[in-house]
Design an enzyme around this catalytic site. Structure first.
Site, mmCIF file in Angstrom:
data_model
loop_
_atom_site.group_PDB
_atom_site.id
_atom_site.type_symbol
_atom_site.label_atom_id
_atom_site.label_comp_id
_atom_site.label_asym_id
_atom_site.label_seq_id
_atom_site.Cartn_x
_atom_site.Cartn_y
_atom_site.Cartn_z
ATOM 1 N N ASN A 42 0.862 -1.192 0.000
ATOM 2 C CA ASN A 42 0.000 0.000 0.000
ATOM 3 C C ASN A 42 0.896 1.240 0.000
ATOM 4 O OD1 ASN A 42 -1.775 2.101 0.578
ATOM 5 N ND2 ASN A 42 -2.077 1.486 2.720
ATOM 6 N N LYS A 45 0.176 4.291 -0.345
ATOM 7 C CA LYS A 45 -0.462 5.513 0.177
ATOM 8 C C LYS A 45 -0.200 6.686 -0.775
ATOM 9 C CE LYS A 45 0.105 3.609 4.765
ATOM 10 N NZ LYS A 45 0.217 3.817 6.187
ATOM 11 N N HIS A 99 -9.396 1.093 5.696
ATOM 12 C CA HIS A 99 -8.072 1.368 6.269
ATOM 13 C C HIS A 99 -8.224 2.379 7.401
ATOM 14 C CE1 HIS A 99 -3.970 2.759 6.711
ATOM 15 N NE2 HIS A 99 -3.581 1.670 6.075
ATOM 16 N N GLU A 133 -4.622 -4.872 11.092
ATOM 17 C CA GLU A 133 -3.603 -3.828 11.250
ATOM 18 C C GLU A 133 -3.859 -3.065 12.541
ATOM 19 O OE1 GLU A 133 -1.802 -2.320 7.345
ATOM 20 O OE2 GLU A 133 -3.736 -1.352 7.497
ATOM 21 N N GLY A 193 2.924 2.701 10.828
ATOM 22 C CA GLY A 193 3.862 3.817 10.694
ATOM 23 C C GLY A 193 4.673 4.142 11.938
ATOM 24 N N SER A 203 3.880 -1.586 10.104
ATOM 25 C CA SER A 203 5.342 -1.548 10.276
ATOM 26 C C SER A 203 6.082 -2.805 9.822
ATOM 27 C CB SER A 203 5.703 -1.219 11.722
ATOM 28 O OG SER A 203 5.313 0.113 12.020
ATOM 29 N N GLY A 259 3.050 -0.883 4.148
ATOM 30 C CA GLY A 259 2.936 0.530 3.767
ATOM 31 C C GLY A 259 4.268 1.076 3.303
HETATM 32 P P1 PGA Z 1 3.154 0.849 7.471
HETATM 33 O O1 PGA Z 1 1.654 0.978 6.951
HETATM 34 O O2 PGA Z 1 3.706 -0.451 6.901
HETATM 35 O O3 PGA Z 1 3.861 2.038 6.916
HETATM 36 O O4 PGA Z 1 3.099 0.817 8.955
HETATM 37 C C1 PGA Z 1 0.815 -0.125 6.815
HETATM 38 C C2 PGA Z 1 -0.542 0.293 6.325
HETATM 39 O O5 PGA Z 1 -1.008 1.372 6.708
HETATM 40 O O6 PGA Z 1 -1.188 -0.419 5.545
#
Ligand code: PGA
Length: 234
Positions: free
Chosen positions: A6, A8, A84, A155, A161, A197, A218
């Site tokens: 993803n 984003k 999400h 998640e 993040g 993460s 992400g």
């Molecule tokens: P992240 O995001 O891997 O940057 O923590 C995951 C997500 O929001 O799908």
């Protein structure tokens, strides 16, 4: 294993082009890439499966500014995120909206990846299982056709993040309870992904999680070398 990236809103045009060039000749035909909608088409130069970060609640052609499920289908999109935590938090999306979005996707044979997960406070108060159960039931109860195509991404909001991940046993516990709820109530064997993460350094630890069906990644899915490492180690 279903690996889903993803991206984003991290990448702009030039970075997307670099990313596409890097992956052009790599075998990623079972990996789902989810760029921002304007860049989806660019990924036809690779063999990634295509995904969308969102879909409109509208199906009508008179939907200025929106991207409908049938448009996504015409781009070759096979998967779409729904629910999400960033959409729940920043765009106040609630169950009514999420049900409509999932139904629109299923109608076009696009697989919804429905995201669920507890906040830090809910984890600390030991309410995480109830929260996830509620998020699953309040939406799946509203889906009548093709429900068995829905994939779940667990998640934890506190992990997205932040660099923090739950312990292997904690992920196993919640995976197990999600799979049980869905088997008992909705009568299908659901695929469950872990997200939050995931990176090139913790992928080995995460690969110890039993019965996990994949990852939703992400930030690390925007860094070519890291994403490839995760793909190769999964
Ligand atoms: P992240 O995001 O891997 O940057 O923590 C995951 C997500 O929001 O799908």
């Amino acid at each position: 294993m279903l690996i889903v990236g993803n991206q984003k809103a991290y990448l702009k045009k030039e970075k997307i082009e670099e990313f596409v060039k890097y992956f052009k000749d790599k075998d990623v035909s079972s990996v789902v890439i989810i760029p921002s909608i304007p860049f989806i088409n660019e990924f036809n130069k690779t063999n990634f499966l295509l995904g969308s970060q969102d879909v409109s609640i509208n199906t009508d052609d008179n939907s200025t500014g929106e991207v409908t499920a049938s448009q996504l289908k015409s781009l070759g999109v096979k998967y779409s995120l729904v629910g999400h935590s960033e959409r729940r938090e920043f765009f106040k999306e609630e169950k009514e909206t999420l049900i409509i979005k999932i139904n629109n996707l299923l109608e076009e044979d696009i697989i919804p990846i429905y995201c669920v997960g507890e906040t830090k406070e809910e984890r600390e108060k030991n309410k995480y299982k109830d929260k996830v159960k509620l998020q699953i039931e309040e939406v799946l109860n509203g889906i009548t056709a093709k429900r068995e195509n829905i994939v779940i991404a667990y998640e934890p909001v506190w992990s997205i993040g932040t660099g923090l991940i739950p312990k292997v046993e904690e992920i196993e516990e919640i995976m197990d309870s999600i799979k049980k709820i869905i088997k008992e109530k909705y009568k299908y064997n659901v695929k469950v992904l872990y997200g939050g993460s995931v990176n090139a350094n913790n992928i080995e630890e995460l690969s110890r999680v039993k019965d996990l069906d994949g990852y939703l990644i992400g930030k690390a899915s925007t860094i070519c070398e890291d994403f490839l490492k995760i793909i190769n180690k999964s």
